[in-house]
Design an enzyme around this catalytic site. Structure first.
Site, mmCIF file in Angstrom:
data_model
loop_
_atom_site.group_PDB
_atom_site.id
_atom_site.type_symbol
_atom_site.label_atom_id
_atom_site.label_comp_id
_atom_site.label_asym_id
_atom_site.label_seq_id
_atom_site.Cartn_x
_atom_site.Cartn_y
_atom_site.Cartn_z
ATOM 1 C CD GLU A 189 -1.851 -2.321 1.484
ATOM 2 O OE1 GLU A 189 -0.730 -2.589 1.977
ATOM 3 O OE2 GLU A 189 -2.723 -3.180 1.303
ATOM 4 C CG HIS A 258 -9.420 -6.828 8.785
ATOM 5 N ND1 HIS A 258 -8.385 -7.348 9.527
ATOM 6 C CD2 HIS A 258 -9.055 -6.992 7.494
ATOM 7 C CE1 HIS A 258 -7.455 -7.809 8.721
ATOM 8 N NE2 HIS A 258 -7.825 -7.611 7.477
#
Lengths: 455, 329
Positions: A189, A258
């Site tokens: 990322e 998450h």
């Protein structure tokens, strides 16, 4: 003893699926690990394996059946030599550990004609044909339309091309636009976000998909220090016209790392725009605006909403402007302000409150930066009471910012302290009961409204 | 000061060599002036001088073509001057004035020029590396044959995003030249104390990126290596790494007393390897220039730098309304 084979939940958020194909027939012997069927979820087609040994006694759901609810019996498995109509049937353990939450389906659409606010300019002309569209498809359509219109727009991210999106948002895009414009990245990322920022400096208009925004924390420096600030630091010479999009907030049973809402984080940064759609029409119209915007835009989607259908206007070029909140339901007793999935609780609460004779005005902010505070304040001046609703944490929340602004700009109009409904101040637990407790609920919104209306 | 050691025959033209001399001297004198203005309180914050490293950017700019892009870290004044950005505009940015290249809103570490394809000026160590590859991504996307010079230091070469970028640049065959300006100290930490491998250029091997070490005190060596790197990238073969071994004479920033190295180490480098002295000697030895010619250039550069300093002192501070502009396009 015969056991029922149940429709499995094959993803954390799956509630139903299509039984695409049976790979076994009645009378076949199966053993653990044999592929019995192909099941299409909202995200992918998955193979469904047998867990136990036995003989397929009866197939209960024919192949090709759509919308088979999780935990529906789809076949009956017999022990070797057992006849079909033997003993009572026991439920086999489902493949996934627990059923997906089911109580999310019946929400009044903010686009329903009843809810449409009279005093607001509508998002589309009266009489426009409306098509029931999922948020997932609306997002895809928005990207496809903008990619057709502008050669410089491209999509990059993990699994966006060949896999067609981890959440199937980019379905069909690789086929239409090719590998030059729909680019699978390695799982990196920080690096690919920096490359996208550079590509934007170089004149392209990247759409960066974060599989979820949890992973964007790896790329935070590039988003904030490079993308958001360069226009200012260069005295207006160059900036980063790009979109960072992906799922934000809690999904279902995926635990602390998450499940979190980043709305308040990004909302703080000058140079960024922050978009938080709830409905499919807003998802489409706002994403098209985001792609055209010459600034870096954080586009926060919600996994729980991807599969939900709303009315979307059938127009050649439908956009929704930034900074324009939507009054989804007019009311007189209290103003409820929310965004993204928080709208679900706000609208459910408003429905139930109406039964108790409390008239709630529900406002969807749609974009947090710019934020349409005037619409909120105007409403508060009418209702004199405000409740904000969001899934994120309480300290430094979106609601606390709104509360502080309303307090400063409309103090004399308030008849009760503002209540900011948020998720609980804890990392998201995994256990189903605790997770439910950590999230904001409709009942909490109702309780807050009753408190500010002294009912 | 003499640098006779590395003088040898050259087939470089008088014109080219003189231009190198002029460009390097401009950077040196500019930085000396910036140091002076800093001492007078006219420049604030962090100010990282490029003195000693001039041959790196001058040699590579000589290898660049119109339309090529470049970006670097916060030690960026030399890069801006070398790609032709106005000395007055750079200096006025250092003093935070309206005539600065970012209208006084960027400062020493954050300057840009769309016109000269200079994409910063980045204050976060290593952050410019993926951005440089992103510029190359745009060039490849547009098929325009341009290359992107992405400068970073030996310190930045330990950042994870550098290797994420190496991987993608090689995977996608991006026309990017990674220029590692190894000045041997990441702030106060010597390379030996921070890096397990002495040759940073070899770190591209895992990704199949060719690399080489270059004498960064020799502008001609840098130019030659730059030509090889550019040819590689422009022919569509993907990225290339140049580890340019150089040395900064001054501290990391103005507030660094540089106690981590000896005065003798710096002095030895200045006396034996100075990049400007090397070219000066070449010019004289080849009779490309006389002492008088060089004096004339020195004078000319001094005038440019003084003019830049005057501009930077006299340019007004930005209007207060500028606080609120350039946040959104």
């Amino acid at each position: 003893m015969a056991t029922e084979i149940l429709m499995p939940a094959l993803s954390p958020t799956m509630e139903e699926g299509t039984l695409a194909k049976w790979l076994v027939k009645e009378g076949d012997t199966v053993k653990s690990g044999d592929v019995m069927a192909e099941i299409e979820t909202d995200k992918a087609t998955m193979e469904f394996e047998a867990v136990d040994e036995g003989v397929i006694g009866k197939i209960l759901i024919a192949e090709g059946t759509e919308a088979v609810k999780v935990n529906t019996a789809i076949a009956i498995l017999l022990e070797d030599g057992e006849a079909l109509d033997a003993t009572p049937v026991a439920a086999a353990p489902s493949v996934a550990a627990s059923p997906a939450p089911a109580a999310r389906a019946t929400v009044s659409s903010p686009e329903s004609p009843v809810a449409a606010a009279a005093e607001q300019t509508p998002d589309w002309p009266e009489g426009t044909e409306l098509v029931q569209t999922t948020v997932r498809v609306a997002l895809r359509d928005a990207m496809a339309e903008e990619m057709r219109a502008d050669e410089n727009v491209f999509l990059m991210g993990e699994e966006v091309a060949e896999y067609e999106g981890a959440y199937k948002i980019s379905q069909g895009l690789l086929d239409e636009f090719g590998a030059k414009r729909v680019i699978d990245t390695p799982i990196t990322e920080h690096g690919f976000t920096g490359i996208a920022v550079g590509a934007a400096f170089g004149g392209l208009k990247p759409i960066v998909e974060f599989m979820t925004f949890n992973f964007a924390m790896q790329a935070m420096d590039q988003i904030i220090n490079s993308a958001a600030k360069t226009l200012y630091m260069s005295g207006g010479q160059m900036g980063a016209p790009m979109v960072f999009r992906g799922a934000n907030g809690a999904a279902s049973r995926v635990g602390a790392q998450h499940s979190q809402c980043f709305a308040a984080w990004y909302m703080q940064i000058p140079g960024l725009k922050v978009v938080t759609p709830y409905s499919a029409s807003d998802a489409k119209g706002l994403l098209k605006s985001a792609i055209r915007d010459p600034n870096p835009v954080i586009f926060l989607e919600n996994e729980m909403l991807y599969g939900r259908a709303f009315d979307v206007p059938k127009l050649d070029d439908f956009t929704v402007p930034f900074g324009k909140a939507k009054i989804c339901r007019t009311g007189t007793d209290v103003t409820i302000v929310s965004f993204s999935i928080g709208m679900q609780y706000a609208l459910e609460a408003a429905d139930k409150l109406a039964e108790d004779g409390i008239s709630a005005e529900v406002i969807d902010l749609r974009t947090l930066r710019p934020m349409d505070l005037p619409t909120v304040i105007k409403s508060v001046m009418k209702t004199n009471r405000l409740v904000t609703v969001e899934e994120g944490w309480p300290q430094g929340s979106v609601g606390s910012y709104i509360a502080s602004e309303v307090m400063q700009q409309a103090f004399d109009y308030l008849d009760a302290p503002i209540i900011t409904c948020t998720g609980k101040d804890v990392p998201m637990p995994y256990a189903a009961n605790l997770e439910k407790l950590a999230l904001i609920t409709t009942d909490e919104v109702i309780a807050a409204v009753k408190q500010v209306t002294y009912r | 000061m003499a640098a006779r050691k590395s003088v040898k025959k050259t087939n470089v033209s008088a014109e080219e060599l003189t231009e190198h001399y002029r460009s390097m001297l401009l950077i040196r004198r500019f930085e000396e002036k910036a140091g002076q203005l800093y001492g007078m309180g006219l420049i604030g914050g962090f100010c990282h001088l490029y003195i000693g490293q001039e041959a790196v950017v001058v040699g590579l700019e000589a290898a660049a073509e119109e339309g090529d892009k470049r970006l670097t870290s916060y030690r960026d004044h030399g890069h801006m001057l070398a790609c032709g950005m106005d000395a007055g505009g750079v200096m006025a940015e250092l003093t935070g004035r309206t005539g600065g290249l970012s209208k006084g809103k960027g400062g020493s570490m954050h300057m840009f020029s769309k016109e000269k394809n200079f994409y910063g000026g980045h204050g976060i160590v290593g952050a410019q590396v993926p951005i440089g590859a992103g510029l190359a991504f745009a060039d490849k996307y547009n098929g325009n044959g341009r290359v992107s010079f992405t400068y970073f230091g030996d310190g930045a070469s330990n950042q994870g995003q550098v290797y994420e970028t190496f991987n993608m640049a090689a995977l996608w065959q991006l026309p990017v030249i990674f220029v590692i300006e190894n000045n041997q100290y990441a702030m106060g930490t010597s390379q030996q104390r921070s890096s397990v491998t002495p040759d940073i250029y070899t770190r591209g091997e895992a990704f199949g990126i060719p690399g080489e070490a270059v004498d960064g005190m020799s502008v001609l060596a840098v130019k030659e290596a730059g030509d090889r790197a550019v040819a590689h990238c422009r022919s569509g073969k993907g990225p290339y790494i140049l580890e340019v071994k150089t040395y900064r004479y001054r501290g990391h920033s103005m507030s660094d007393p540089a106690k981590y190295r000896t005065r003798e180490e710096v002095q030895k480098m200045r006396e034996e390897r100075d990049p400007i002295e090397q070219v000066r000697t070449l010019l004289l030895d080849h009779k490309y220039a006389t002492e008088d010619d060089l004096k004339a250039i020195d004078k000319e550069i001094k005038a440019v730098v003084n003019e830049a300093a005057d501009y930077a002192r006299n340019s007004p501070e930005p209007a207060l309304e500028e606080l609120w502009t350039d946040i959104y396009a």
